[in-house]
Design an enzyme around this catalytic site. Structure first.
Site, PDB file in Angstrom:
ATOM      1  N   SER A   1     128.897  46.984  62.340  1.00  8.80           N
ATOM      2  CA  SER A   1     128.881  46.825  60.884  1.00  8.80           C
ATOM      3  C   SER A   1     128.428  48.136  60.237  1.00  8.80           C
ATOM      4  CB  SER A   1     127.947  45.680  60.496  1.00  8.80           C
ATOM      5  OG  SER A   1     126.622  45.959  60.925  1.00  8.80           O
ATOM      6  N   TYR A   2     128.387  48.161  58.914  1.00  8.21           N
ATOM      7  CA  TYR A   2     128.062  49.391  58.174  1.00  8.21           C
ATOM      8  C   TYR A   2     126.691  49.920  58.602  1.00  8.21           C
ATOM      9  CZ  TYR A   2     127.911  52.632  54.250  1.00  8.21           C
ATOM     10  OH  TYR A   2     127.863  53.770  53.478  1.00  8.21           O
ATOM     11  N   PRO A   3     126.616  51.205  59.029  1.00  8.05           N
ATOM     12  CA  PRO A   3     125.372  51.699  59.635  1.00  8.05           C
ATOM     13  C   PRO A   3     124.331  52.251  58.672  1.00  8.05           C
ATOM     14  CG  PRO A   3     127.082  53.352  59.867  1.00  8.05           C
ATOM     15  CD  PRO A   3     127.708  52.189  59.149  1.00  8.05           C
TER      16      PRO A   3
END
Length: 587
Positions: free
Chosen positions: A64-66
């Site tokens: 997922s978005y880091p």
């Protein structure tokens, strides 16, 4: 005395034993700062490198978005569906299937920062797909996720109270009851050596050795990247997105070097800089002012502060600090000169200054530059190449002597004016341009005088005659690394004021060597189009310059030809026949 008292007995007698069951909590959901900490301390990767890999994993759909500060999963987050994605990976399949069968444990409550969900694996992967560093980071992210929904690690803490020669002692150890999340994060487990022998009150143990050890306190180690990240988070310096950038900046600027174990060792430059800031304005180096700005930004995000007022207030503070620092710069110079040679004492004389007409010194240490000690002015130069004096020719605009930048025998070279390079003389010029991009209408070294045609490969470049290349004459694109070799062994090559009727390229006047002239009937002089003239076509060879260290990248640029003052700039067409075929063949 106490050592001697203990040595009187050879047995240790157990007085009592206490046992207490304890738990080691599973981790909270993973956010960016924790990922950066682990990347540095456990995986041996710098924060910037870790973030680059995480962003690549995200764009490829593996995580997922880091970039997130949140450590709490939303109520509607599909934990079970996410876990099922990892059921067939051999590295943790057994633990995942057991979790799915027995039921997931609810993740610990974390912080909801209102941005993005915690960093989570989105699908299965293998090392072959991700590469070494990509797999190591994905492996940790996945194991961390599985751990957040596993059971806590439970262990029995045992404390044994015993006496030796009338002196009381205690010993504490741990015995594993249930591994819980440490099955997938084994480095967090309870080591076997922490287990104590089973004993009861009254048991005797033989004392093998009693010794007294004398030691001294030692200075702390250098900060590691992980410790610095923790301190930055604690003091409110930077965000999840900017922390790796800040750390990368101090490394690139040579304020610190990264030693073994990802420890940050300050350089002389970094130490002197910090002491200089402390002497002039300590707030510029302490975390307080940056932290205060971050707090104001958070208030803006919450709707409790006005953006324009915060912006104006912050700009006003830094403007005042800048002027005060500028007025006190001598204090910084004094400190710098203790550890470093002043710039006026560095370098070697190269070319004359256009203001005082004295020699300026060429400083080769990066970033390379020219310095006039009389005017106390420093002029930037192109990097990653060699600088030479160019025939002692002066720029007609400012009287500075031109210098020649070259990237090597197989690379490109062009003359430039040190003053014009940083102070563009014309409105349509940008900083960092040489004479091969200068739009001066009459200078013999400008694009207007030496430009021949639009580049055969890039859209914005112009092929410019290299006047220093004889007797192996060539022209080079002033944007990309295309180089065109022609007219080898010619005495003289000049760009004509006339244009080709077919392709609008400028004609060239060539004076060939009498013994090696390709012209019929022993002629030595010929004028024509490099691309269309049948005599010249066979003498043209397209190559690419060797650019081991690419020059500074310049975006944009002007399209078209040379602009001789007749409105022609921008109208040159790409030569079609011979040169286009050459380009296609080369590709």
């Amino acid at each position: 005395m106490f050592v001697n008292l203990a040595k009187t007995s050879k047995d240790a007698k157990v007085e009592s034993v206490s046992k207490k069951e304890k738990a080691k909590q599973r981790p909270q959901a993973l956010n960016t700062v924790e990922m950066l900490r682990v990347g540095s301390s456990a995986l041996g990767m710098g924060p910037q490198h870790t973030m680059q890999i995480a962003e690549r994993l995200y764009t490829q759909g593996y995580i997922s978005y880091p970039r997130t500060e949140t450590t709490h999963y939303p109520e509607n987050f599909d934990l079970k569906g996410t876990l099922k994605q990892q059921a067939n990976c051999p590295h943790w399949a057994e633990e995942v299937k057991e979790l799915l069968a027995s039921g997931l444990n609810r993740p610990r409550k974390g912080t909801d920062a209102g941005d993005h969900p915690p960093i989570t694996p989105m699908r299965a992967a293998s090392e072959a797909e991700l590469g070494s560093d990509g797999w190591r980071l994905f492996d940790y992210i996945t194991r961390h996720f599985i751990s957040t929904i596993s059971q806590d690690c439970k262990y029995l803490q045992t404390t044994i109270y015993f006496t030796i020669g009338g002196e009381n002692f205690t010993c504490t150890g741990k015995t594993l009851i249930s591994a819980g999340f440490t099955t997938v994060m084994p480095w967090q487990g309870i080591p076997l050596e922490e287990e104590l022998p089973v004993c009861d009150r009254g048991d005797l143990f033989t004392v093998e050795e009693i010794r007294l050890v004398e030691r001294q306190t030692s200075p702390p180690e250098y900060l590691t990247e992980a410790e610095l990240i923790t301190l930055m988070e604690k003091h409110g310096v930077g965000t999840d997105a900017s922390i790796p950038v800040h750390i990368n900046n101090i490394c690139q600027r040579n304020y610190v070097t990264v030693e073994n174990g990802r420890k940050l060792k300050p350089t002389n430059l970094g130490i002197v800089l910090v002491h200089g800031y402390y002497r002039i304005d300590a707030e510029l180096v302490l975390p307080t002012i940056r932290s205060a700005v971050e707090k104001q930004l958070n208030l803006i995000a919450l709707g409790k502060a006005d953006f324009s007022q915060v912006l104006q207030h912050t700009l006003d503070i830094f403007k005042r600090k800048f002027h005060y620092f500028f007025d006190s710069i001598n204090s910084m110079d004094e400190l710098m000169e203790v550890s470093f040679s002043p710039i006026a004492a560095s370098g070697k004389p190269l070319s004359r200054c256009g203001k005082c007409h004295r020699f300026m010194k060429y400083i080769q240490a990066k970033p390379s530059r020219l310095h006039c000690s009389h005017c106390d002015e420093t002029y930037s130069l192109p990097q990653n190449g060699a600088i030479k004096l160019y025939k002692e020719i002066k720029c007609p605009l400012d009287d500075f002597e031109l210098v020649l930048w070259t990237s090597g025998a197989r690379g490109k070279c062009y003359p430039l004016c040190p003053y014009c390079f940083s102070n563009p003389p014309f409105r349509d010029m940008k900083k960092g341009l040489g004479c091969n991009e200068c739009t001066h209408p009459t200078c013999a070294h400008s694009l207007s005088s030496l430009g021949i045609a639009q580049c055969v490969e890039c859209e914005s470049g112009v092929l410019v005659l290299d006047p220093t290349s004889g007797p192996k004459w060539r022209m080079a694109c002033n944007k990309c690394n295309v180089v065109v070799h022609f007219f080898e062994h010619a005495h003289k090559v000049q760009v004509s004021s006339d244009s080709c009727d077919s392709c609008d390229a400028s004609l060239v006047d060539v004076d060939f060597n009498k013994t090696r002239s390709p012209l019929p009937h022993g002629d030595t002089q010929h004028s024509g189009c490099v691309f269309c003239d049948p005599v010249f076509q066979d003498l043209v060879e397209l190559k690419h310059a060797t650019m081991r260290h690419p020059m500074h990248h310049r975006g944009g640029g002007r399209r078209g030809g040379r602009g001789r003052g007749r409105g022609r700039r921008g109208n040159l067409k790409k030569p079609k026949d011979k040169m286009a075929a050459l380009a296609a063949y080369f590709v």
